[in-house]
Scaffold this motif. Sequence first.
Motif, mmCIF file in Angstrom:
data_model
loop_
_atom_site.group_PDB
_atom_site.id
_atom_site.type_symbol
_atom_site.label_atom_id
_atom_site.label_comp_id
_atom_site.label_asym_id
_atom_site.label_seq_id
_atom_site.Cartn_x
_atom_site.Cartn_y
_atom_site.Cartn_z
ATOM 1 N N SER A 26 0.842 -1.194 0.000
ATOM 2 C CA SER A 26 0.000 0.000 0.000
ATOM 3 C C SER A 26 0.870 1.234 0.000
ATOM 4 O O SER A 26 2.006 1.208 0.458
ATOM 5 C CB SER A 26 -0.907 0.009 1.237
ATOM 6 N N ARG A 27 0.334 2.282 -0.479
ATOM 7 C CA ARG A 27 1.021 3.563 -0.459
ATOM 8 C C ARG A 27 0.371 4.419 0.606
ATOM 9 O O ARG A 27 -0.683 5.000 0.400
ATOM 10 C CB ARG A 27 0.946 4.251 -1.824
ATOM 11 N N ALA A 28 0.998 4.434 1.761
ATOM 12 C CA ALA A 28 0.446 5.186 2.874
ATOM 13 C C ALA A 28 0.850 6.648 2.762
ATOM 14 O O ALA A 28 1.842 6.989 2.112
ATOM 15 C CB ALA A 28 0.945 4.605 4.190
ATOM 16 N N PRO A 29 0.117 7.527 3.396
ATOM 17 C CA PRO A 29 0.501 8.936 3.414
ATOM 18 C C PRO A 29 1.887 9.106 4.020
ATOM 19 O O PRO A 29 2.331 8.291 4.831
ATOM 20 C CB PRO A 29 -0.578 9.582 4.310
ATOM 21 N N ARG A 30 2.545 10.202 3.643
ATOM 22 C CA ARG A 30 3.906 10.435 4.119
ATOM 23 C C ARG A 30 3.975 10.433 5.641
ATOM 24 O O ARG A 30 4.904 9.907 6.230
ATOM 25 C CB ARG A 30 4.418 11.777 3.565
ATOM 26 N N GLY A 31 2.980 10.995 6.305
ATOM 27 C CA GLY A 31 2.959 11.015 7.758
ATOM 28 C C GLY A 31 2.911 9.629 8.341
ATOM 29 O O GLY A 31 3.520 9.348 9.374
ATOM 30 N N HIS A 32 2.179 8.730 7.676
ATOM 31 C CA HIS A 32 2.104 7.361 8.145
ATOM 32 C C HIS A 32 3.447 6.675 7.978
ATOM 33 O O HIS A 32 3.853 5.868 8.828
ATOM 34 C CB HIS A 32 1.015 6.604 7.386
ATOM 35 N N ASP A 33 4.143 6.943 6.883
ATOM 36 C CA ASP A 33 5.480 6.388 6.688
ATOM 37 C C ASP A 33 6.412 6.795 7.832
ATOM 38 O O ASP A 33 7.189 5.984 8.325
ATOM 39 C CB ASP A 33 6.074 6.872 5.362
ATOM 40 N N ALA A 34 6.319 8.054 8.238
ATOM 41 C CA ALA A 34 7.157 8.536 9.330
ATOM 42 C C ALA A 34 6.844 7.799 10.619
ATOM 43 O O ALA A 34 7.743 7.431 11.379
ATOM 44 C CB ALA A 34 6.962 10.039 9.512
ATOM 45 N N ALA A 35 5.565 7.544 10.874
ATOM 46 C CA ALA A 35 5.169 6.824 12.086
ATOM 47 C C ALA A 35 5.666 5.379 12.049
ATOM 48 O O ALA A 35 6.138 4.847 13.054
ATOM 49 C CB ALA A 35 3.652 6.866 12.238
ATOM 50 N N LEU A 36 5.562 4.750 10.888
ATOM 51 C CA LEU A 36 6.035 3.385 10.748
ATOM 52 C C LEU A 36 7.547 3.324 10.940
ATOM 53 O O LEU A 36 8.065 2.422 11.618
ATOM 54 C CB LEU A 36 5.660 2.825 9.372
ATOM 55 N N ARG A 37 8.264 4.260 10.367
ATOM 56 C CA ARG A 37 9.714 4.287 10.510
ATOM 57 C C ARG A 37 10.116 4.430 11.980
ATOM 58 O O ARG A 37 11.057 3.800 12.446
ATOM 59 C CB ARG A 37 10.328 5.429 9.691
ATOM 60 N N ARG A 38 9.366 5.246 12.708
ATOM 61 C CA ARG A 38 9.680 5.442 14.116
ATOM 62 C C ARG A 38 9.431 4.160 14.912
ATOM 63 O O ARG A 38 10.208 3.808 15.800
ATOM 64 C CB ARG A 38 8.857 6.605 14.673
ATOM 65 N N LYS A 39 8.363 3.457 14.580
ATOM 66 C CA LYS A 39 8.093 2.177 15.246
ATOM 67 C C LYS A 39 9.234 1.193 15.007
ATOM 68 O O LYS A 39 9.707 0.526 15.935
ATOM 69 C CB LYS A 39 6.795 1.561 14.710
ATOM 70 N N ILE A 40 9.655 1.088 13.773
ATOM 71 C CA ILE A 40 10.713 0.138 13.428
ATOM 72 C C ILE A 40 12.022 0.530 14.100
ATOM 73 O O ILE A 40 12.735 -0.321 14.650
ATOM 74 C CB ILE A 40 10.873 0.045 11.902
ATOM 75 N N ALA A 41 12.337 1.821 14.084
ATOM 76 C CA ALA A 41 13.564 2.287 14.739
ATOM 77 C C ALA A 41 13.571 1.938 16.219
ATOM 78 O O ALA A 41 14.629 1.656 16.803
ATOM 79 C CB ALA A 41 13.716 3.794 14.549
ATOM 80 N N SER A 42 12.387 1.912 16.828
ATOM 81 C CA SER A 42 12.299 1.617 18.261
ATOM 82 C C SER A 42 12.640 0.161 18.574
ATOM 83 O O SER A 42 12.826 -0.194 19.738
ATOM 84 C CB SER A 42 10.901 1.948 18.786
ATOM 85 N N LEU A 43 12.729 -0.682 17.527
ATOM 86 C CA LEU A 43 13.057 -2.092 17.705
ATOM 87 C C LEU A 43 14.539 -2.379 17.497
ATOM 88 O O LEU A 43 14.952 -3.537 17.463
ATOM 89 C CB LEU A 43 12.235 -2.955 16.734
ATOM 90 N N LEU A 44 15.338 -1.340 17.367
ATOM 91 C CA LEU A 44 16.762 -1.497 17.095
ATOM 92 C C LEU A 44 17.600 -0.976 18.253
ATOM 93 O O LEU A 44 17.290 0.056 18.855
ATOM 94 C CB LEU A 44 17.157 -0.740 15.821
ATOM 95 N N VAL A 45 18.675 -1.702 18.542
ATOM 96 C CA VAL A 45 19.704 -1.260 19.480
ATOM 97 C C VAL A 45 21.014 -1.254 18.709
ATOM 98 O O VAL A 45 21.337 -2.232 18.030
ATOM 99 C CB VAL A 45 19.800 -2.207 20.684
ATOM 100 N N VAL A 46 21.781 -0.164 18.789
ATOM 101 C CA VAL A 46 23.015 -0.087 18.005
ATOM 102 C C VAL A 46 24.193 0.371 18.862
ATOM 103 O O VAL A 46 24.037 1.084 19.851
ATOM 104 C CB VAL A 46 22.873 0.867 16.787
ATOM 105 N N GLY A 47 25.382 -0.046 18.424
ATOM 106 C CA GLY A 47 26.611 0.416 19.021
ATOM 107 C C GLY A 47 27.188 1.564 18.206
ATOM 108 O O GLY A 47 26.864 1.745 17.031
ATOM 109 N N PHE A 48 28.063 2.324 18.822
ATOM 110 C CA PHE A 48 28.636 3.512 18.175
ATOM 111 C C PHE A 48 30.009 3.783 18.778
ATOM 112 O O PHE A 48 30.341 3.312 19.864
ATOM 113 C CB PHE A 48 27.721 4.725 18.377
ATOM 114 N N ARG A 49 30.792 4.567 18.069
ATOM 115 C CA ARG A 49 32.114 4.952 18.557
ATOM 116 C C ARG A 49 32.051 6.318 19.230
ATOM 117 O O ARG A 49 31.310 7.193 18.802
ATOM 118 C CB ARG A 49 33.117 4.996 17.405
ATOM 119 N N GLY A 50 32.850 6.463 20.262
ATOM 120 C CA GLY A 50 32.973 7.766 20.904
ATOM 121 C C GLY A 50 32.668 7.719 22.391
ATOM 122 O O GLY A 50 31.747 7.028 22.822
ATOM 123 N N ASP A 51 33.459 8.471 23.173
ATOM 124 C CA ASP A 51 33.221 8.544 24.608
ATOM 125 C C ASP A 51 32.447 9.797 24.993
ATOM 126 O O ASP A 51 32.204 10.065 26.168
ATOM 127 C CB ASP A 51 34.542 8.474 25.385
#
Length: 392
Positions: free
Chosen positions: A45-70
């Motif tokens: 489906s082609r959801a509205p742009r706002g819905h895409d943003a909400a979906l992206r935020r949901k998916i991002a909330s399921l990720l844990v990542v490592g990074f460099r820097g103190d």
Amino acid sequence: MDSVHLPRRLLLAGIGSAAVATVAGCESRGATSATPRPTTTARPSRAPRGHDAALRRKIASLLVVGFRGDRVSDGDWIVKAVRGGLGGVILFDQDLETKSVRNIRSPGQVTRLVKSLKDASPGRLIVSIDQEGGRTSRLNPSNGFPATKSEAEIGAENSPATTRKWARGLVASLTRIGANVNYAPVVDLNINPDSRAIGKLGRSFSADPDVVVSNATEEIQAHRAAGVKTSLKHFPGLGSAAGNTDFEVVDVSDTWQQIELEPYQRLIQAGLADSVLAAHVLNKQLDPAYPASLSTATVTGLLRGRLGWHGPVVSDDMQAAAITERYGAAEAAALALQAGLDLLVFANQQVYNPRVVEETVDTIVNLVRTGRFTEDRIDQSVARVDSLRPKR
């Protein structure tokens, strides 16, 4: 608690028949259809742009990542990711590639780092770490934290009072810096003392399930008392492994034993699991084709269905060689979600990819848009992962 101490013969008989039932007819990947599978009939489906943003935020909330820097600043990619809804971060003392200090130099420094990341988050950021005790301790004397005994040393003593004191020491370091999820305890049985993943590193309490369960119980209760969540690992059991899944494909098909499920079964039944971490280990007794972390038969069929775990399932490092070399990043993420995992961890140690959040979110959005997964499936994981987040 009485529910913990089931007669072992009865317990293992039930687990054994459950595992056999899970594997029965599992000649191919399609044979796991007896267990719940993600909906694949949803139409793109082609959801509205706002819905895409909400979906992206949901998916991002399921990720844990490592990074460099103190330390971090506003322009850093990790800060931008956190502001965009990233679910969590994982801290390391050393960087595997550069062989230099990564995130932790001193108690004061890492406490400030964690506060900066939490301040950038619009939600309740998971700040996670591997603080098992002994050699697998990111907070250690080299960066100003107390030395800790290993699980093997604690299990050898097998004293509730000693274990309680040890666990409180682990937790004190975690709460000092603001970490709220610890990928511990290791509840693997020390079946192979020469294992390069477990035994040789002193990461197991014991080969005896009773010792593992009693000491893990004390450790979990100490974490809970301080508001820190834990993760039982490495499901369905890594104690017989010869190799280390961080660096190679590990097959325990000929060495794994049904008794390795017992700590998970007993701790889950006792209500002591906050999350379960699935290992990148190939176990053909449970799934002839896929490692546990990508196996519907193992995660949805055995862990959720037979052992009755309905909370969050966490991945081991999704960039581990055992996974990326065979499946590639995109298909590994798809298979992990299909298997029933909820929280995907990208240590950024085997490779360092500042675009890992954006690329993984793009991959999973595409899986939803093309119908491989429904948004409801994503929502289920969001709800489970929310139980791991700090209350404030």
